[in-house]
Design an enzyme around this catalytic site. Structure first.
Site, PDB file in Angstrom:
ATOM      1  N   CYS A   1       0.871  -1.373  -0.026  1.00 10.65           N
ATOM      2  CA  CYS A   1      -0.265  -0.085  -0.135  1.00 10.65           C
ATOM      3  C   CYS A   1       0.707   1.216  -0.089  1.00 10.65           C
ATOM      4  O   CYS A   1       0.436   2.140  -0.739  1.00 10.65           O
ATOM      5  CB  CYS A   1      -1.035  -0.050   1.226  1.00 10.65           C
ATOM      6  SG  CYS A   1      -0.354  -0.348   2.896  1.00 10.65           S
TER       7      CYS A   1
ATOM      8  N   HIS B   1      -2.340   0.788   7.093  1.00  8.95           N
ATOM      9  CA  HIS B   1      -2.647   1.044   5.528  1.00  8.95           C
ATOM     10  C   HIS B   1      -2.348   2.382   5.478  1.00  8.95           C
ATOM     11  O   HIS B   1      -2.226   3.165   6.249  1.00  8.95           O
ATOM     12  CB  HIS B   1      -4.211   1.028   5.384  1.00  8.95           C
ATOM     13  CG  HIS B   1      -4.631   0.732   3.745  1.00  8.95           C
ATOM     14  ND1 HIS B   1      -4.048  -0.036   2.973  1.00  8.95           N
ATOM     15  CD2 HIS B   1      -5.187   1.329   3.308  1.00  8.95           C
ATOM     16  CE1 HIS B   1      -4.579   0.212   1.760  1.00  8.95           C
ATOM     17  NE2 HIS B   1      -5.365   1.083   2.115  1.00  8.95           N
TER      18      HIS B   1
ATOM     19  N   ASP C   1      -8.016   5.540  -2.746  1.00 11.80           N
ATOM     20  CA  ASP C   1      -7.193   4.592  -2.214  1.00 11.80           C
ATOM     21  C   ASP C   1      -6.398   3.734  -3.478  1.00 11.80           C
ATOM     22  O   ASP C   1      -7.168   2.871  -3.976  1.00 11.80           O
ATOM     23  CB  ASP C   1      -8.093   3.398  -1.341  1.00 11.80           C
ATOM     24  CG  ASP C   1      -7.194   2.652  -0.771  1.00 11.80           C
ATOM     25  OD1 ASP C   1      -5.893   2.436  -0.963  1.00 11.80           O
ATOM     26  OD2 ASP C   1      -7.432   1.782   0.084  1.00 11.80           O
TER      27      ASP C   1
END
Lengths: 693, 303
Positions: free
Chosen positions: A436, A480, A496
């Site tokens: 991520c 994250h 995202d």
């Protein structure tokens, strides 16, 4: 400890020698108390304790003398030197506990009188209590209880005369403590929760766990190896859908080519500590004094955060919290007034971002901050962004194009290849495998290169429901990073990029998204056994409830509970709540004592005769306890002749009924009854001597 | 039967003036098959009481004056080789009598004391491997001087316990003493006393003592007394079960003397000082005062 040696041969009870056999009890209690502390106390302390105990045991066995003043002085100097060398900072929690442990240890070599033993054991109670400064979990609570039982048993052993026998000492201790439990519970509920008078700084050098104040490639994949809990979140009202569970913690705006960080954080904290910065957000957040929107909040929830040793808190977007010590930053996140060193609970309300859509543009300073890029590096990414701009795309279109790029060619992996100097370029155009942080970092970089204000947001995403959605358990591997871009008219919008590559990561969590790689480095792949996973969730739930009911029982909750119990907290009602159980307990005790001391019930004849005695007493002639009925009757006959015959008859009937043959006793009892029915002696009018005058 | 008892009391009363209570106690002690210890100064009538009892009850009577150089054989008897028959013959000591007056028992050495006390307890004597029973009834009246007098060996508690009662006669009342001055020689009176009962009659009386009824209420009172003696902070050592039994038995004899078939609390109270006084140990104090307090404190009817 100097004091104890000054007068070892006094004669008061405290000065008498401690019972020999109780010595082992003291050592057992000490060991029990010290054992958990050795996790954070220096190891040489354990050695010192062992030596002291060994010496004292040698004295016990008569092989050595109690050390003289010189040896004791040497021991004290050594211990103090050790403390000084071990701890640089003196006024912190751990040195204080260490000091306590040292004094405790050194007391052993002059453990002579009962008074020394009491002192040592009282210290042991205190040291056992300090355990909870470090840990407040269930195992520690149980261990603390064990310590208290042992220390109390050691105290019980001080009485001498065989009181040190294991069964007796432990039994007495358990009995005492069991009796103390109701008092403990009552005090737990009603004892006023005073704030700390002075705060001892905890050791902040401890490595922070979880998300740190900067992000460079590889940080989050490290976190993904840990299944330690990070947050526990319980909702009051509606629950956010899984794809909305973004727990924002930190915003990174500064990029140096490799690391994302928030340069103003340190400064922010400095001002916060001085007490001025309460309402000031991270620099440039001019509108930090936001008025709360008129629309009701969408989500209400309580977050219980594990110790992270860093100050930022985690919440959904647009949070507001009224918990003491929590404040909002200009970057739409919450911070605590100091690093979270132990579990912290805070209540949050979050509004949907749409309800706060602002028309005003970003201030110039904010815009500069969110467009910052290092002077050079990553030319390909910049070129790509410029190309998109040249094609005449708007911010949203560029974002879509970039996400499309991710979607087509990129792989989501926990083990990305190492990146070189131009990390964004390498990731975007050659390796195309990442976690991520790689996606968030490259996304924000490229958007900024395209002139769109953007920032990296770090936090947790997702979570696991425990026990019928009672609370959401967020673990470290849920850490994250994602991005937010500024769109005119819409404000900050969450993007995202990971979702474009691995949507299952967002929907189902890391375990599904990285099935093969998930927790690969774990020593035991316990997460693959369903039963173990379930048990661990159960255990977590028990811990959660423990924290909810016991540890986080602060002043507010206390007031809440008392209000629910009493209706209204007034001194009178509080006194009633406190006093009533005590009174009831005392009354029950009194009743029990009365009942148990009364012995077997009196026979009927005796009760009848006592009735006679009472009537005589009312008439002024009480019977002495040790006066036999016959003697009593004769005395009555002598002193009040008018009552004499009746008294004699009654006494005779009683004597026959109570002491005579069993054959005639029933008849005698009837006779006694009959005689008593008509016997109501009047009070003596006046002493005869007065009448005769 | 009652007539005999009152006659006995009256006869002894003629010799020992104004001491009816003590005479009755001594008689009760004898009827309860116990031994009597009289503790008093010399010249108070200890010997007279013993002698009179022996006379009136028709018992064979011997008196031993204890001295510090006395040996057990002087009391128990000794086997002597007789040349004519060429055999050992046992010569009975003074202990082989029905009523033995052991005068000033605390003057002799503990060895001799314990020889007598053993005989009292066992009612038999073992000499040269032969066990010889003592005559029935066997009754010892021991006298001892107050302990502060010089040249005495204190009787240990375990041996004091062998005596059912310990009494002291005390000075006579003024009237009794005046009568003594005016009257004839007690020795002469003593000689005139006729036996009122024989050994058989005495044994029968003794067996009657056990038939005196003790009701539950009375046993409760007895138990309270015993418990008080054990738990009271004043008493260093309380009444033993043997002491409690002795108290009950003595009280029964007392009730029998007073012609009652059942026990009253008064009976227990009457014998309590004599029975418990030497059994209770205090921290330095006098057992008699303790018994007095105990009697006042323990409720007769209820706890």
């Amino acid at each position: 400890m100097i004091q104890g040696s000054a007068n070892p041969h006094g004669h008061s009870q405290l000065q008498t020698l401690l019972p020999r056999e109780s010595l082992l009890w003291i050592f057992a209690a000490q060991l029990a108390v010290l054992l958990p502390h050795f996790a954070h106390l220096p190891l040489w302390l354990l050695g010192a304790w062992t030596v002291a105990v060994y010496w004292r045991l040698e004295v016990y066995r008569g092989r050595r003398e109690i050390p003289g003043r010189l040896v004791k002085l040497l021991a004290v100097s050594l211990a103090v030197l050790g403390l000084v060398l071990t701890y640089r900072r003196w006024f912190a929690l751990e040195p204080m506990v260490a000091l306590l442990a040292v004094s405790f240890t050194l007391k052993n070599i002059e453990l002579v009188s009962r008074r020394d033993a009491l002192l040592s054991l009282m210290l042991a109670y205190f040291l056992a209590a300090t355990l909870f400064v470090f840990e407040q979990t269930i195992p520690y609570a149980l261990y603390g209880m064990l310590c208290v039982v042992l220390i109390t048993a050691a105290l019980a052993a001080q009485q001498g005369k065989g009181s040190a026998r294991p069964g007796r000492a432990l039994g007495l201790s358990a009995k005492l403590l069991a009796q103390a439990v109701p008092v403990m519970l009552l005090l737990f509920v009603v004892m006023p929760r005073l704030g700390p008078l002075w705060a001892v700084p905890q050791n902040s050098a401890k490595a922070s766990t979880g998300i740190s104040d900067s992000m460079s490639p590889g940080d989050f994949s490290e976190l993904s190896k840990s299944d330690k809990p990070a947050l526990r979140i319980s909702f009051d009202g509606p629950l956010p859908p899984p794809e909305q569970r973004y727990w924002r913690g930190l915003v990174y705006t500064h990029f140096d080519g490799r690391r994302w960080s928030e340069p103003d954080l340190e400064q922010y904290y400095a001002s916060w500590r001085r007490g001025r910065g309460r309402s000031q957000g991270v620099s440039g957040a001019a509108e930090s004094e936001q008025t709360l929107p008129a629309v009701g909040p969408r989500y209400r929830y309580q977050v219980i955060q594990e110790a992270s040793h860093s100050p930022w808190l985690f919440s959904l977007a647009r949070p507001h919290s009224e918990t003491e010590g929590v404040s909002a930053t200009g970057d739409d996140t919450l911070v605590y007034r100091m690093p979270v060193a132990s579990r912290l609970a805070y209540d949050v309300r979050s509004w949907p971002r749409e309800s706060l859509a602002r028309d005003e543009p970003l201030s110039a300073a904010e815009e500069r901050r969110h467009l910052q890029l290092p002077g050079s590096g990553n030319p390909e990414a910049r070129a790509w962004a410029q190309a998109r701009l040249a094609e005449g795309m708007g911010a949203e279109q560029i974002s879509t194009a970039l996400l499309d790029l991710y979607h087509r060619n990129f792989t989501y992996t926990l083990r990305p290849p190492a990146l070189g100097r131009d990390s964004v370029d390498e990731f975007l155009f050659s390796t195309r495998q990442g976690f991520c942080e790689h996606f968030a970092s490259s996304y924000v970089f490229t958007m900024r290169a395209a002139g769109v204000p953007a920032r990296v947001v770090a936090g947790y995403q997702g979570g696991e429901w425990v026990e019928q959605q009672e609370y959401l358990l967020v673990r470290q591997y849920d850490a994250h990073a994602w991005a937010e871009i500024w769109l005119p008219g819409r404000g900050w919008v969450r993007v995202d990029p990971t979702a474009a590559v691995a949507p299952e990561r967002i929907r189902d969590g890391l375990q599904t998204a990285a099935a093969e790689e998930f927790m690969q480095d774990a020593l035991l792949p316990l997460h693959k056994i369903a039963l173990v996973t379930r048990l661990r969730l159960q255990w977590d739930m028990i811990n959660y409830r423990w924290y909810q009911t016991v540890v986080s029982f602060d002043r507010e909750r206390q007031e809440g509970l008392l209000t629910r119990l009493l209706g209204e907290v007034s001194p009178l009602r509080l006194a009633l709540l406190l006093g009533l159980p005590v009174l009831l307990a005392l009354a029950a005790l009194l009743l029990w004592l009365h009942l148990s001391s009364r012995g077997p019930a009196l026979p009927t004849v005796s009760r009848l005769y006592l009735r006679f005695c009472r009537r005589m007493a009312r008439a002024g002639f009480a019977r002495n306890p040790g006066e036999a009925p016959g003697d009593y009757a004769r005395r009555i006959e002598r002193e009040v002749p008018r009552l004499g015959p009746m008294a004699r008859q009654i006494t005779l009937a009683y004597e026959r009924a109570a002491y005579g043959d069993s054959g005639s006793s029933a008849a005698a009892e009837r006779q006694l009854r009959r005689l008593l029915r008509g016997f109501w002696p009047r009070r003596r009018a006046r002493p005869t001597s007065v009448q005769s005058v | 039967m009652q007539k005999i008892i009152s006659a006995i009391v009256a006869d002894i009363g003629k010799v020992l003036l104004g001491k009816e209570h003590q005479v009755k106690l001594a008689l009760a002690c004898l009827l309860a098959r116990g031994h009597l210890l009289i503790e008093d100064l010399p010249g108070m009538g200890k010997t007279t009481l013993a002698h009179a009892l022996a006379q009136v009850l028709g018992l064979s009577y011997k008196r031993v004056q204890f001295t510090s150089d006395m040996l057990p054989a002087d009391i128990l008897g000794v086997s002597i080789f007789e040349r004519e028959s060429g055999q050992f013959r046992f010569h009975e000591g003074p202990v082989f009598s029905q009523l033995l007056l052991a005068d000033e028992i605390n003057r002799s050495s503990p060895k001799t004391q314990s020889a007598l006390l053993e005989a009292m307890e066992e009612r038999q004597v073992s000499i040269d491997g032969e066990t010889r029973p003592l005559p029935e009834p066997f009754f010892v009246i021991a006298t001892q001087n107050p302990l502060q007098q010089s040249g005495t060996f204190v009787l240990p508690e375990s041996q004091l316990d062998r005596f059912l009662m310990r009494i002291s006669l005390g000075y006579p009342t003024r009237e009794a003493e005046r009568a003594l001055f005016q009257g004839v020689d007690p020795r002469a009176q003593l000689a005139q006393l006729k036996p009122r009962i024989n050994s058989e009659g005495l044994k029968k009386l003794q067996s009657l003592v056990g038939q005196v009824k003790a009701s539950d209420s009375l046993l409760d009172y007895l138990e309270r007394l015993v418990q008080h003696s054990r738990h009271s902070p004043e008493c260093a050592v309380g009444l033993s079960p043997r002491g409690a039994l002795a108290l009950l038995h003595a009280a029964r004899a007392w009730a029998l003397i007073h012609n009652r078939g059942h026990l009253l609390p008064e009976d227990l109270q009457a014998v309590l000082p004599a029975v418990a006084g030497h059994r209770l140990q205090t921290d330095g104090g006098d057992g008699a005062q303790l018994v007095e307090r105990m009697m006042h404190q323990v409720d007769i009817i209820a706890a």
